[in-house]
Write an enzyme that holds these catalytic residues in place. Structure first.
Site, PDB file in Angstrom:
ATOM      1  N   TYR A 150      56.673  26.199 -40.964  1.00 44.93           N
ATOM      2  CA  TYR A 150      56.637  27.655 -40.345  1.00 44.93           C
ATOM      3  C   TYR A 150      58.015  28.220 -40.583  1.00 44.93           C
ATOM      4  O   TYR A 150      59.138  27.632 -40.262  1.00 44.93           O
ATOM      5  CB  TYR A 150      56.266  27.416 -39.014  1.00 44.93           C
ATOM      6  N   ASP A 245      65.571  25.718 -43.353  1.00 44.69           N
ATOM      7  CA  ASP A 245      65.286  26.476 -42.073  1.00 44.69           C
ATOM      8  C   ASP A 245      65.663  25.520 -40.899  1.00 44.69           C
ATOM      9  O   ASP A 245      64.760  24.761 -40.572  1.00 44.69           O
ATOM     10  CB  ASP A 245      63.971  27.172 -42.150  1.00 44.69           C
ATOM     11  N   LYS A 273      66.719  29.887 -32.054  1.00 51.83           N
ATOM     12  CA  LYS A 273      66.525  28.976 -31.013  1.00 51.83           C
ATOM     13  C   LYS A 273      67.990  28.512 -30.126  1.00 51.83           C
ATOM     14  O   LYS A 273      68.475  29.418 -29.487  1.00 51.83           O
ATOM     15  CB  LYS A 273      65.743  27.734 -31.402  1.00 51.83           C
TER      16      LYS A 273
HETATM   17  C1  LIG Z   1      60.679  28.820 -34.354  1.00 49.71           C
HETATM   18  C2  LIG Z   1      60.715  29.130 -35.777  1.00 49.71           C
HETATM   19  C3  LIG Z   1      60.850  30.131 -36.546  1.00 49.71           C
HETATM   20  C4  LIG Z   1      60.589  31.375 -35.972  1.00 49.71           C
HETATM   21  O1  LIG Z   1      61.599  31.687 -34.965  1.00 49.71           O
HETATM   22  P1  LIG Z   1      61.233  32.937 -34.017  1.00 49.71           P
HETATM   23  O2  LIG Z   1      62.941  33.033 -33.309  1.00 49.71           O
HETATM   24  O3  LIG Z   1      60.041  32.414 -33.205  1.00 49.71           O
HETATM   25  O4  LIG Z   1      60.968  34.072 -34.764  1.00 49.71           O
HETATM   26  C5  LIG Z   1      61.291  29.966 -37.889  1.00 49.71           C
HETATM   27  N1  LIG Z   1      61.385  28.664 -38.488  1.00 49.71           N
HETATM   28  C6  LIG Z   1      61.314  27.612 -37.702  1.00 49.71           C
HETATM   29  C7  LIG Z   1      61.573  26.308 -38.297  1.00 49.71           C
HETATM   30  C8  LIG Z   1      61.104  27.505 -36.238  1.00 49.71           C
HETATM   31  O5  LIG Z   1      60.871  26.577 -35.520  1.00 49.71           O
END
Ligand SMILES: *Cc1c(COP(=O)(O)O)cnc(C)c1O
Length: 433
Positions: A150, A245, A273
């Protein structure tokens, strides 16, 4: 002991019923609606340390940690105190502030690949911006992502996107134009041969490869030995960029993220995060020559009204300061390993087929014989058993992510009491499944 008050949910039910008339599905983000585990979601009242309290007065040991940011424990007194000070000077400037320099310097010092950084407001924004940058820098349009990874909800990434999307059973989302995703190529995670084949078919048109270096959005999945190294070599061979990511893994797998842990340096990195300490922050950064493309230094446009605001920067700075204390990651590794091994053992003792593990402050398990190396494997897990386990744990005072396709998170506030109470609850619940 786990929850002192008998489990009741009247107030949560009342508030959630009203929410459903006001907001689609009653939530601001889909996974919160508990669709994949069934039953009513609970409505939170307040959070502190390793615990959350709902509006009915139930207390839970929390392994979601607001989806990752709460690595120092919820509402850490030092973070709250720093925010109270910052608040007196205003919430947003829309102009440079010194806190941006401080956090930028901390991020650059910590994350091996990052020589320069741009702050945004979410992980989604970080990933959509980094994709634009990959394309701007290479002059190529295609990108390789992995099934079950994701990268936020930007159109180009809503292809085989794991967690939230998987949970709802949506293969892709309506509203995403085919033309947008036609440049998104996908491969199974941990399948280097599939990536090789994509490069061989598209030798001059792939801008880069983006991945979660440790997967958290298809459940918890580790990279096989050699997988990250292989991607590093392949991208270099084809003049493409490697992007980690690390929105989830940054400052969680290690202070310098998964790239520090595995010793593989990507060209670009996204963060979110943890670096926001519970406020909305994302970031992308990497090699200076690539970041020089970003406006106003270069021609690639990307902007944000609230980006780099002093409150969010302050929460991030204080959170990273707390994480710098000696022993932080040794502690997180130890306590998470104890939890994860305890859960696996308890499940096996009760006769369930499970597999899983942990790395630093991230863990997960599947009701499956294993090994789970990719999203296909993860989808083979017993989801109905997980739903029953989830509900049982909730009623026993343990708040787990409401989907088999999510990793679990621990924090510095999780101590022996919390781990032992969790394992005791798990033993009781496993016995009932
Ligand atoms: C949570 C997450 C996102 C998206 O971040 P948001 O702040 O929810 O938009 C993107 N990449 C990874 C790996 C994530 O865990």
């Amino acid at each position: 002991m786990v929850s002192a008050v008998p489990f009741k949910t009247e107030k949560s039910e009342e508030i959630f019923a009203a929410a459903q008339t006001l907001m689609p599905g009653g939530v601001s983000s889909p996974v919160r609606a508990f669709k994949s585990v069934g039953g009513q979601p609970i409505v939170f009242d307040h959070v502190y340390g390793a615990y959350v309290w709902d509006v009915d007065g139930n207390r839970y040991i929390d392994y979601v940690g607001t989806w990752g940011p709460a690595i120092c424990g919820h509402a850490h007194p030092e973070v709250i105190a720093a925010l109270e000070e910052a608040l007196k000077k205003g919430t947003s400037f829309g102009a440079p502030c010194v806190q941006e320099n401080i956090l930028a310097e901390m991020v650059i010092d910590a994350v091996p690949s990052i020589e320069m950084v741009r702050f945004v407001n979410s992980g989604t924004e970080a990933c959509m911006s980094v994709l634009r940058l990959m394309r701007a820098f290479t002059g190529r349009e295609k990108v390789i992502k992995f099934e079950g990874c994701y990268h936020g909800h930007a159109d180009m990434f809503l292809v085989k996107a794991g967690s939230g999307v998987a949970t709802l059973g949506l293969p892709d989302s309506p509203g995403v134009p085919k033309t947008t995703t036609s440049t998104t190529l996908t491969a199974p995670y941990n399948d280097l041969e599939a990536v090789k084949a994509l490069f061989a078919e598209n030798p001059d048109s792939i801008a880069g490869v983006i991945l979660e270096p440790v997967v958290g959005n298809a459940g918890f999945i580790l990279p096989d030995a050699g997988f990250l190294e292989g991607l590093r070599e392949l991208t270099q061979d084809y003049g493409a960029l490697l992007v980690f990511d690390e929105v989830m893994t940054g400052f969680r797998i290690a202070y310098g993220g998964a790239q520090a842990k595995f010793g593989i340096t990507p060209d670009l990195t996204t963060l979110g995060k943890v670096i926001g300490g519970g406020l909305p922050v994302g970031a992308y950064g990497g090699r200076k020559d690539i970041m020089a493309m970003v406006a106003p230094a270069g021609p690639m446009y990307q902007a944000g009204t609230l980006s780099g605001n002093p409150l969010a920067m302050t929460a991030g700075i204080k959170t990273l300061e707390l994480l710098q204390k000696p022993g932080t990651y040794e502690y997180l590794e130890k306590v998470t390993h104890q939890l994860s091994q305890g859960l696996l053992q308890a499940a096996k003792d009760a006769g369930h087929e499970v597999c899983g593990g942990s790395l630093s402050a991230m863990f997960g398990f599947f009701f499956a014989p294993g090994p789970v190396r990719n999203y296909e494997d993860a989808k083979g897990a017993d989801l109905s058993k997980f739903s029953r386990f989830h509900r049982g744990m909730l009623e026993a005072g343990v708040y787990l992510a409401p989907s088999q396709f999510e990793a679990g998170f621990t924090s510095l506030a999780h101590g022996q009491t919390e781990i032992e109470d969790t394992l005791a609850a798990a033993r009781r619940v496993f016995a009932t499944l």
